[in-house]
Design a protein around this motif. Sequence first.
Motif, PDB file in Angstrom:
ATOM      1  N   PHE A 195      -1.820  -3.258  26.060  1.00 29.63           N
ATOM      2  CA  PHE A 195      -1.884  -1.916  26.313  1.00 29.63           C
ATOM      3  C   PHE A 195      -0.815  -1.134  27.188  1.00 29.63           C
ATOM      4  O   PHE A 195      -0.229  -1.960  28.220  1.00 29.63           O
ATOM      5  CB  PHE A 195      -3.251  -1.624  27.242  1.00 29.63           C
ATOM      6  N   VAL A 196      -0.187  -0.421  26.773  1.00 27.75           N
ATOM      7  CA  VAL A 196       0.917   0.396  27.103  1.00 27.75           C
ATOM      8  C   VAL A 196       0.546   1.792  27.658  1.00 27.75           C
ATOM      9  O   VAL A 196       0.081   2.862  26.647  1.00 27.75           O
ATOM     10  CB  VAL A 196       2.105   0.624  26.277  1.00 27.75           C
ATOM     11  N   ILE A 245      -0.096  -2.782  30.866  1.00 30.28           N
ATOM     12  CA  ILE A 245       0.753  -1.970  31.730  1.00 30.28           C
ATOM     13  C   ILE A 245       0.426  -0.706  31.961  1.00 30.28           C
ATOM     14  O   ILE A 245       0.035   0.412  31.217  1.00 30.28           O
ATOM     15  CB  ILE A 245       2.180  -1.782  30.809  1.00 30.28           C
ATOM     16  N   GLY A 246       0.245  -0.519  33.174  1.00 28.84           N
ATOM     17  CA  GLY A 246      -0.284   0.637  33.754  1.00 28.84           C
ATOM     18  C   GLY A 246       0.415   1.928  33.491  1.00 28.84           C
ATOM     19  O   GLY A 246       1.583   1.739  33.537  1.00 28.84           O
ATOM     20  N   SER A 247      -0.088   3.181  33.832  1.00 29.11           N
ATOM     21  CA  SER A 247       0.429   4.457  33.507  1.00 29.11           C
ATOM     22  C   SER A 247       1.934   4.551  34.625  1.00 29.11           C
ATOM     23  O   SER A 247       1.716   4.026  35.523  1.00 29.11           O
ATOM     24  CB  SER A 247      -0.207   5.575  33.714  1.00 29.11           C
ATOM     25  N   VAL A 300      -1.106 -10.862  31.559  1.00 29.71           N
ATOM     26  CA  VAL A 300      -0.420  -9.974  32.786  1.00 29.71           C
ATOM     27  C   VAL A 300      -1.136  -8.637  32.932  1.00 29.71           C
ATOM     28  O   VAL A 300      -1.143  -7.997  32.145  1.00 29.71           O
ATOM     29  CB  VAL A 300       1.129 -10.108  32.751  1.00 29.71           C
ATOM     30  N   VAL A 301      -1.318  -8.092  34.214  1.00 31.59           N
ATOM     31  CA  VAL A 301      -1.657  -6.627  34.420  1.00 31.59           C
ATOM     32  C   VAL A 301      -0.611  -5.964  35.268  1.00 31.59           C
ATOM     33  O   VAL A 301      -0.112  -6.792  36.322  1.00 31.59           O
ATOM     34  CB  VAL A 301      -3.090  -6.375  35.100  1.00 31.59           C
ATOM     35  N   THR A 352      -1.953  -9.874  38.456  1.00 31.19           N
ATOM     36  CA  THR A 352      -1.932  -8.704  38.586  1.00 31.19           C
ATOM     37  C   THR A 352      -0.663  -8.500  39.375  1.00 31.19           C
ATOM     38  O   THR A 352      -0.561  -9.264  40.423  1.00 31.19           O
ATOM     39  CB  THR A 352      -2.999  -8.158  39.146  1.00 31.19           C
ATOM     40  N   PHE A 353       0.391  -7.670  38.704  1.00 33.69           N
ATOM     41  CA  PHE A 353       1.637  -7.459  39.572  1.00 33.69           C
ATOM     42  C   PHE A 353       1.696  -5.767  39.838  1.00 33.69           C
ATOM     43  O   PHE A 353       1.228  -5.086  38.908  1.00 33.69           O
ATOM     44  CB  PHE A 353       2.848  -7.936  38.764  1.00 33.69           C
TER      45      PHE A 353
END
Length: 155
Positions: A74-75, A110-112, A125-126, A142-143
Amino acid sequence: MKEPEIHQAGVRDVEFGAGVKIVEPCNLYGCKIGNDCFVGPFTEIQKGVVVGARTRVQSHAFICELVTIGEDCFVGHGVMFVNDTFSTGGPARGNKELWRETVIGNRVSIGSNATILPVRICDDVVIGAGSVVTRDITTSGTFAGNPARRLLADE
């Protein structure tokens, strides 16, 4: 006054897998998009990029040359990938020999508004929203932050 050189945004020279959904306007060229992927609007995916099966790329993302993204990723919205490290003290100015690659493993979220410099990120990985990933990530977890650091279970 001299007329500008105009390049049209669009979808061209893309190798699509089965069941891909894209929302225009977007600019995809010379890349490979795997089966059952989603690409949101106002996204640019450049030449040579490979996006693995079942990966979702949300709106306003920028995925530059030399990026490979694994399967089931997820991007988030507004994620920026960077291939120029400014290793000479300034931009490479098109000198591709100075660019570096990014490899994203499978099942990476990968968060916004995260920024991903040329790194390798392992599977599972998050990356937190707004994070800046400046180093390879070799351990699942989680990073978050700038620079992104691993969060422990109790944080």
